[in-house]
Design an enzyme around this catalytic site. Structure first.
Site, PDB file in Angstrom:
ATOM      1  CB  THR A  87      -0.888   0.026   1.257  1.00  0.00           C
ATOM      2  OG1 THR A  87      -1.638  -1.185   1.312  1.00  0.00           O
ATOM      3  CG2 THR A  87      -1.843   1.207   1.215  1.00  0.00           C
ATOM      4  CE  LYS A 162      -5.116  -1.155   1.635  1.00  0.00           C
ATOM      5  NZ  LYS A 162      -5.380  -2.399   2.290  1.00  0.00           N
ATOM      6  CE  LYS A 237       1.599   2.269   4.083  1.00  0.00           C
ATOM      7  NZ  LYS A 237       2.170   1.001   3.647  1.00  0.00           N
TER       8      LYS A 237
END
Ligand code: NAD
Length: 290
Positions: A87, A162, A237
């Site tokens: 990611t 995402k 994050k």
């Protein structure tokens, strides 16, 4: 296929193991983590790239991805695919894809959801960005490591999907937790709250499938002292990546911004580090409005 795998941490370890178990020739490299069973160890990132059909990366962030990509792109054979499953920020995904294309390679950004359990069981969901050609070349690997792969569009589209999904997740978890904390203060029983909301218009994945209240709803990290699950720092994050992308794209995301602030305070100043992201509920419980 000859597969190079770089980044054999919590997620990559299982993913590389599953690829090897399915019969592929997998060579792995990590700065510190050991190679899983069935994976041949290489001495450098360039070493795994040299004769690979596909190189899969599973790394902590975009800066590391860019530095690893700079090392492996010159070593990969023409026509090979660089498939990044980390990611990272959308910008890094696009830069890496462009550099790969300039060197005659194909590139896919394919972040995952499903966590360590999904990586272990081979049931991850992949959200992929890249050309049709690139996606077609790695989709068999997605079938081994996961149960679903969605081709979302051009390079960067996987990362975009995402972070948008996880921005919703962070916002919804914060909302579910603050509603439980309010219900407590109004004297409403948590089970009754769940019974109503989970079948009413306030329902959501965070309420129905991952309820942050212990002993209520299906089993979740709340029933295991809020051990992750999905750690608060990983939520933070992804929320930060969503805000970085929102600034770059001039998108107004006030709820995402607030959720980022909440998780940032939680992780940095309120013992949230190492807790599941649903531990936002006990955090709210302890506070008043001040
Ligand atoms: P991790 O920290 O356990 O693994 C990352 C690995 O990369 C480490 O073993 C580290 O030694 C290695 N590494 C770092 N720099 C390197 C370099 N230059 N060369 C080679 N190896 C290097 O992290 P993780 O939990 O496996 O997550 C990996 C990625 O997947 C992250 O981008 C994360 O956001 C994403 N992700 C994680 C989860 C999860 O539940 N853990 C879920 C979805 C997505």
């Amino acid at each position: 296929m000859k597969i190079g795998f770089i980044g054999l941490g919590n997620m990559g370890h299982h993913m590389a193991r599953n690829l090897a178990a399915a019969g592929h020739a997998v060579t792995g490299f990590d700065l510190s983590a050991p190679c899983p069973e069935g994976v041949l160890k290489a001495d450098s990132a360039a070493g795994v790239a040299a004769d690979a059909d596909v190189v899969v990366t599973m790394l902590p962030n975009g800066a590391i991805l860019q530095s690893v990509a700079a090392e492996i792109i010159p070593a990969m054979p023409t026509g090979a695919v660089l498939c990044d499953c980390s990611t990272v920020d959308v910008e890094s995904a696009r830069i890496v894809a462009q550099n790969a294309a300039n060197a005659g390679l194909l590139a896919v950004d394919a972040p995952v959801s499903g966590g360590i359990g999904g990586a272990d069981a081979g049931t991850l969901t992949f959200m992929a960005g890249g050309t049709d050609d690139s996606f077609a070349k790695v989709s068999d690997l997605f079938d081994i490591m996961g149960q679903k792969a969605v081709h979302c569009g051009e390079s960067g589209a996987g990362q975009a999907a995402k972070i948008c999904n996880n921005m919703i997740l962070g916002i919804t978890m914060a909302g579910t937790c603050e509603a439980f904390a309010l219900a407590d203060k109004l004297g409403l029983d948590r089970q009754k709250m769940f019974d109503v909301v989970s079948t009413s218009s306030g329902y959501s994945w965070t309420m129905n499938a991952y309820c942050p209240a212990p002993g209520v709803g299906p089993q979740s990290p709340a029933d295991n002292d809020y051990k992750p699950g999905f750690a608060a720092e990983l939520m933070l994050k992804d929320l930060r990546l969503s805000q970085q992308a929102a600034v770059a794209a001039d998108a107004d995301t006030p709820m995402g911004e607030r959720a980022t602030e909440l998780y940032s305070t939680f992780v940095d100043d309120e013992d949230g580090l190492g807790m599941d992201f649903s531990a936002m509920l006990p955090r709210f419980e302890k506070r008043g409005r001040g």
